[in-house]
Design a protein around this motif. Structure first.
Motif, PDB file in Angstrom:
ATOM      1  N   GLN A 223       0.812  -1.214   0.000  1.00  0.00           N
ATOM      2  CA  GLN A 223       0.000   0.000   0.000  1.00  0.00           C
ATOM      3  C   GLN A 223       0.847   1.266   0.000  1.00  0.00           C
ATOM      4  OE1 GLN A 223      -2.411  -0.645   3.505  1.00  0.00           O
ATOM      5  NE2 GLN A 223      -4.054  -1.648   2.327  1.00  0.00           N
ATOM      6  N   ALA A 224       2.067   1.194   0.541  1.00  0.00           N
ATOM      7  CA  ALA A 224       2.929   2.374   0.628  1.00  0.00           C
ATOM      8  C   ALA A 224       3.573   2.674  -0.721  1.00  0.00           C
ATOM      9  CB  ALA A 224       4.006   2.163   1.688  1.00  0.00           C
ATOM     10  N   ARG A 225       3.786   3.922  -0.985  1.00  0.00           N
ATOM     11  CA  ARG A 225       4.483   4.312  -2.206  1.00  0.00           C
ATOM     12  C   ARG A 225       5.951   3.921  -2.097  1.00  0.00           C
ATOM     13  NH1 ARG A 225       4.669  10.471  -4.748  1.00  0.00           N
ATOM     14  NH2 ARG A 225       5.816   9.918  -6.665  1.00  0.00           N
ATOM     15  N   ASP A 226       6.457   3.232  -3.119  1.00  0.00           N
ATOM     16  CA  ASP A 226       7.829   2.698  -3.093  1.00  0.00           C
ATOM     17  C   ASP A 226       8.046   1.833  -1.846  1.00  0.00           C
ATOM     18  OD1 ASP A 226       8.513   4.069  -5.455  1.00  0.00           O
ATOM     19  OD2 ASP A 226       9.010   5.877  -4.315  1.00  0.00           O
ATOM     20  N   GLY A 227       7.025   1.092  -1.480  1.00  0.00           N
ATOM     21  CA  GLY A 227       7.046   0.344  -0.225  1.00  0.00           C
ATOM     22  C   GLY A 227       8.176  -0.658  -0.114  1.00  0.00           C
ATOM     23  N   PHE A 228       8.430  -1.416  -1.184  1.00  0.00           N
ATOM     24  CA  PHE A 228       9.449  -2.457  -1.102  1.00  0.00           C
ATOM     25  C   PHE A 228      10.853  -1.866  -0.972  1.00  0.00           C
ATOM     26  CE2 PHE A 228       5.993  -5.047  -2.722  1.00  0.00           C
ATOM     27  CZ  PHE A 228       6.144  -6.217  -2.002  1.00  0.00           C
ATOM     28  N   SER A 229      11.107  -0.768  -1.684  1.00  0.00           N
ATOM     29  CA  SER A 229      12.431  -0.147  -1.578  1.00  0.00           C
ATOM     30  C   SER A 229      12.620   0.486  -0.198  1.00  0.00           C
ATOM     31  CB  SER A 229      12.610   0.910  -2.672  1.00  0.00           C
ATOM     32  OG  SER A 229      11.626   1.918  -2.577  1.00  0.00           O
ATOM     33  N   ILE A 230      11.542   1.089   0.340  1.00  0.00           N
ATOM     34  CA  ILE A 230      11.629   1.668   1.679  1.00  0.00           C
ATOM     35  C   ILE A 230      11.815   0.563   2.714  1.00  0.00           C
ATOM     36  CG2 ILE A 230      10.361   2.935   3.469  1.00  0.00           C
ATOM     37  CD1 ILE A 230       9.011   4.504   1.219  1.00  0.00           C
ATOM     38  N   TRP A 231      11.062  -0.545   2.563  1.00  0.00           N
ATOM     39  CA  TRP A 231      11.192  -1.662   3.498  1.00  0.00           C
ATOM     40  C   TRP A 231      12.617  -2.205   3.510  1.00  0.00           C
ATOM     41  CZ3 TRP A 231      12.769  -6.705   2.825  1.00  0.00           C
ATOM     42  CH2 TRP A 231      12.584  -7.557   3.908  1.00  0.00           C
ATOM     43  N   TYR A 232      13.194  -2.397   2.338  1.00  0.00           N
ATOM     44  CA  TYR A 232      14.551  -2.932   2.276  1.00  0.00           C
ATOM     45  C   TYR A 232      15.545  -1.947   2.880  1.00  0.00           C
ATOM     46  CZ  TYR A 232      18.997  -4.691   0.611  1.00  0.00           C
ATOM     47  OH  TYR A 232      20.284  -5.140   0.562  1.00  0.00           O
ATOM     48  N   TYR A 233      15.354  -0.663   2.602  1.00  0.00           N
ATOM     49  CA  TYR A 233      16.261   0.351   3.152  1.00  0.00           C
ATOM     50  C   TYR A 233      16.205   0.350   4.681  1.00  0.00           C
ATOM     51  CZ  TYR A 233      18.160   4.969   4.261  1.00  0.00           C
ATOM     52  OH  TYR A 233      18.889   6.005   4.805  1.00  0.00           O
ATOM     53  N   GLN A 234      14.982   0.299   5.234  1.00  0.00           N
ATOM     54  CA  GLN A 234      14.843   0.290   6.688  1.00  0.00           C
ATOM     55  C   GLN A 234      15.390  -0.999   7.295  1.00  0.00           C
ATOM     56  OE1 GLN A 234      10.667   1.051   7.444  1.00  0.00           O
ATOM     57  NE2 GLN A 234      10.923   3.271   7.262  1.00  0.00           N
ATOM     58  N   PHE A 235      15.155  -2.127   6.616  1.00  0.00           N
ATOM     59  CA  PHE A 235      15.647  -3.409   7.111  1.00  0.00           C
ATOM     60  C   PHE A 235      17.178  -3.456   7.098  1.00  0.00           C
ATOM     61  CE2 PHE A 235      17.033  -7.812   6.331  1.00  0.00           C
ATOM     62  CZ  PHE A 235      16.462  -8.450   7.414  1.00  0.00           C
ATOM     63  N   ARG A 236      17.755  -2.977   6.010  1.00  0.00           N
ATOM     64  CA  ARG A 236      19.214  -3.071   5.845  1.00  0.00           C
ATOM     65  C   ARG A 236      19.968  -2.089   6.721  1.00  0.00           C
ATOM     66  NH1 ARG A 236      23.596  -3.620   6.117  1.00  0.00           N
ATOM     67  NH2 ARG A 236      25.191  -4.321   4.648  1.00  0.00           N
ATOM     68  N   HIS A 237      19.340  -0.949   7.061  1.00  0.00           N
ATOM     69  CA  HIS A 237      20.048   0.086   7.803  1.00  0.00           C
ATOM     70  C   HIS A 237      19.513   0.305   9.207  1.00  0.00           C
ATOM     71  CE1 HIS A 237      20.890   1.015   3.527  1.00  0.00           C
ATOM     72  NE2 HIS A 237      22.074   1.393   3.982  1.00  0.00           N
ATOM     73  N   ASP A 238      18.724  -0.620   9.712  1.00  0.00           N
ATOM     74  CA  ASP A 238      18.222  -0.493  11.070  1.00  0.00           C
ATOM     75  C   ASP A 238      19.409  -0.349  12.031  1.00  0.00           C
ATOM     76  OD1 ASP A 238      17.318  -1.255  13.771  1.00  0.00           O
ATOM     77  OD2 ASP A 238      15.430  -1.737  12.765  1.00  0.00           O
ATOM     78  N   PRO A 239      19.401   0.696  12.874  1.00  0.00           N
ATOM     79  CA  PRO A 239      20.553   0.905  13.781  1.00  0.00           C
ATOM     80  C   PRO A 239      20.846  -0.287  14.679  1.00  0.00           C
ATOM     81  CG  PRO A 239      19.134   2.831  13.759  1.00  0.00           C
ATOM     82  CD  PRO A 239      18.403   1.763  13.001  1.00  0.00           C
ATOM     83  N   ALA A 240      19.832  -1.099  14.976  1.00  0.00           N
ATOM     84  CA  ALA A 240      20.035  -2.220  15.896  1.00  0.00           C
ATOM     85  C   ALA A 240      20.679  -3.424  15.233  1.00  0.00           C
ATOM     86  CB  ALA A 240      18.690  -2.638  16.502  1.00  0.00           C
ATOM     87  N   THR A 241      20.643  -3.499  13.891  1.00  0.00           N
ATOM     88  CA  THR A 241      21.133  -4.716  13.231  1.00  0.00           C
ATOM     89  C   THR A 241      22.107  -4.469  12.083  1.00  0.00           C
ATOM     90  OG1 THR A 241      19.252  -4.706  11.696  1.00  0.00           O
ATOM     91  CG2 THR A 241      18.974  -5.924  13.751  1.00  0.00           C
ATOM     92  N   GLN A 242      22.359  -3.228  11.711  1.00  0.00           N
ATOM     93  CA  GLN A 242      23.146  -2.988  10.505  1.00  0.00           C
ATOM     94  C   GLN A 242      24.594  -3.448  10.620  1.00  0.00           C
ATOM     95  OE1 GLN A 242      24.025   1.132   9.520  1.00  0.00           O
ATOM     96  NE2 GLN A 242      23.477   1.801  11.577  1.00  0.00           N
ATOM     97  N   THR A 243      25.063  -3.631  11.864  1.00  0.00           N
ATOM     98  CA  THR A 243      26.444  -4.088  12.021  1.00  0.00           C
ATOM     99  C   THR A 243      26.567  -5.606  11.934  1.00  0.00           C
ATOM    100  OG1 THR A 243      26.166  -4.151  14.420  1.00  0.00           O
ATOM    101  CG2 THR A 243      27.026  -2.111  13.471  1.00  0.00           C
ATOM    102  N   ALA A 244      25.442  -6.310  11.725  1.00  0.00           N
ATOM    103  CA  ALA A 244      25.489  -7.780  11.760  1.00  0.00           C
ATOM    104  C   ALA A 244      25.251  -8.412  10.399  1.00  0.00           C
ATOM    105  CB  ALA A 244      24.453  -8.288  12.762  1.00  0.00           C
TER     106      ALA A 244
END
Length: 470
Positions: A223-244
């Motif tokens: 439903q979100a505009r550019d949802g998949f790209s935003i989801w991947y960006y948030q998943f890949r750069h989440d401050p809690a997990t980006q170092t792993a």
């Protein structure tokens, strides 16, 4: 000599009484507020987002990487009961009760002759386990995930209406993944168990229903505009997990995986008891039901392979299985002895200490929302605040915007940067809690002036700094 049922009832009653005391004025955690804020916006605006963490990965607009079913249920409770600390803490208490009911049902099905004795034993272990007691009134997804995942396993082992139970097991496993992406381990374990036992038709039903259920995870993304790209960006750069994400970090997590079960004394208590039972009853391990052995092993291996963070906070996903394995091992050949007494003594000491620690913290701090509410006369009600994460319940709607201290820590940990960062983000006031949530970047207690800010209130615990115009 085996303990009598009357003695077990007395011991259990004491532990249940102490457990109930831990619920009184339960001190909120950062997660209570962090997840509650997301549920708050979901029930208010229909989307999951966060003002507390404004400026991080677009979370103030929409948070697409989230524990969606967990937050939806939290939003439902807020809609039904109103926004408040006890409301969201029910997100721990409800699945805690479900897990108890599931374990009792498991024992009754396995032991139809004398279930009460073993039920009492397991309930004593539960109500003297600090991990379960702590999470039982905390707004975190692990207990809900464990309750749904264990429920899926119970459906798999059911002998009645196999196709119907396979579909229900798949539904529950899919719902577990909607609560937390780590819930995929229940899908993997369920499918592997059906294939291992050569129940191919049930495997198909399980996989189909489970797969279709997990598609609900993508509703807000589509439903979100550019949802998949935003989801991947948030998943890949989440401050809690980006170092792993690099191979070195993943290898370190896999090699140190046992730490998940022994990270602290509260985790080691149940893990140590299970290890002891496996060793002492090793000649009876073959008597363990085949499904519980295989399912638990696949559950453990799949989590070992996929996890990017071997934190002890994920141990509750396995705890219902650990408890029933302990039950099965003891039931196979009940015994007493000095070694068992030593292990149980350590278990109960750790549990009792942890329980009393929770009660003492609740008593010392009192009602945290009430303590924050008393600060309102010293805080301008039309200003943006930079506040502790727990400054949420009863206060969130009192101010136009609140940013949390953790938001700042993602950018800097230098003490001198704190007021500068607050000024850059137009914070009209800064609140500090030196007793419950002291931070390394706090100034010395009672400091009169900070860059752009002046102390307006200090009572030994709380400090309120108001913005000063240049």
């Amino acid at each position: 000599m085996m303990p009598t049922s009357r003695l077990l009832v007395t011991v259990l009653s004491i532990f249940v009484f102490l457990f109930l005391l831990t619920l009184w004025h339960r001190t909120p955690t950062g997660d209570d507020a962090w997840f509650a804020e997301q549920s708050y916006w979901l029930q208010k605006d229909g989307i999951i987002r966060s003002e507390f963490f404004r400026g991080i990965l677009g979370w103030e607009n929409q948070l697409l990487v989230s524990h969606k079913l967990f937050l939806t249920l939290g939003a439902g409770l807020i809609k039904l009961l109103g926004l408040g600390l006890p409301t969201v803490q029910l997100m721990g208490l409800i699945p805690f009760g479900v897990i108890l009911a599931e374990i009792i049902a498991y024992i009754r099905q396995e032991n139809k002759l004398n279930p009460s004795y073993f039920i009492l034993l397991i309930l004593i272990l539960v109500f003297c386990n600090r991990v379960l007691i702590r999470l039982s009134f905390e707004n975190r997804p692990e207990l809900l995930l464990a309750a749904i995942g264990f429920g899926s396993f119970l459906c798999i082992r059911s002998q009645r209406h196999p196709l119907r139970h396979a579909a229900l097991a798949g539904l529950l496993a899919g719902l577990a993944m909607l609560c937390h992406l780590n819930g995929v381990i229940y899908l993997i374990a369920g499918a592997c168990t059906y294939l291992y036992t050569r129940r191919l038709k049930e495997a198909m039903f399980f996989s189909l229903v489970g797969g279709l259920t997990t598609l609900a995870y993508f509703i807000d993304i589509v439903q979100a505009r550019d949802g998949f790209s935003i989801w991947y960006y948030q998943f890949r750069h989440d401050p809690a997990t980006q170092t792993a994400f690099d191979w070195h970090s993943k290898l370190e997590v896999m090699l140190t995986f046992p730490r998940l079960f022994f990270e602290s004394p509260e985790q080691a208590a149940l893990s140590g008891l299970l290890v002891f039972m496996l060793w002492h009853q090793r000649q009876f391990i073959h008597r363990l039901p085949g499904l519980i052995k295989f399912y638990s092993l696949i559950l453990l291996v799949s989590f070992w392979l996929i996890t990017k963070h071997g934190s002890g906070s994920y141990m509750p996903l396995f705890m219902p299985f650990m408890l029933v394995i302990i039950y099965e091992l003891y039931r196979s050949n009940p015994f007493t002895g000095w070694s068992l007494r030593i292990v149980l003594a350590a278990y109960f000491i750790i549990g009792l200490y942890g329980t009393i620690e929770i009660i003492y913290a609740n008593y010392t701090l009192g009602s945290v929302p009430v303590a924050y509410q008393k600060l309102r006369p010293y805080i301008p009600d039309n200003a943006t605040g930079l506040v502790p994460l727990t400054f949420f319940f009863d206060e969130y709607e009192q101010y136009p915007r609140l940013l949390c201290h953790e938001n700042f820590t993602y950018y800097s940990t230098k003490q001198e940067d704190f007021p500068l960062w607050a000024n850059q983000h137009k914070a009209g006031f800064i609140l500090m809690d030196y007793l419950y949530r002291p931070e390394a970047f706090y100034p010395k207690p009672g400091t009169k002036k900070l860059p752009f800010y002046k102390l307006s209130y200090y009572d030994g615990r709380f400090a309120v700094y108001l913005h000063q115009s240049p």
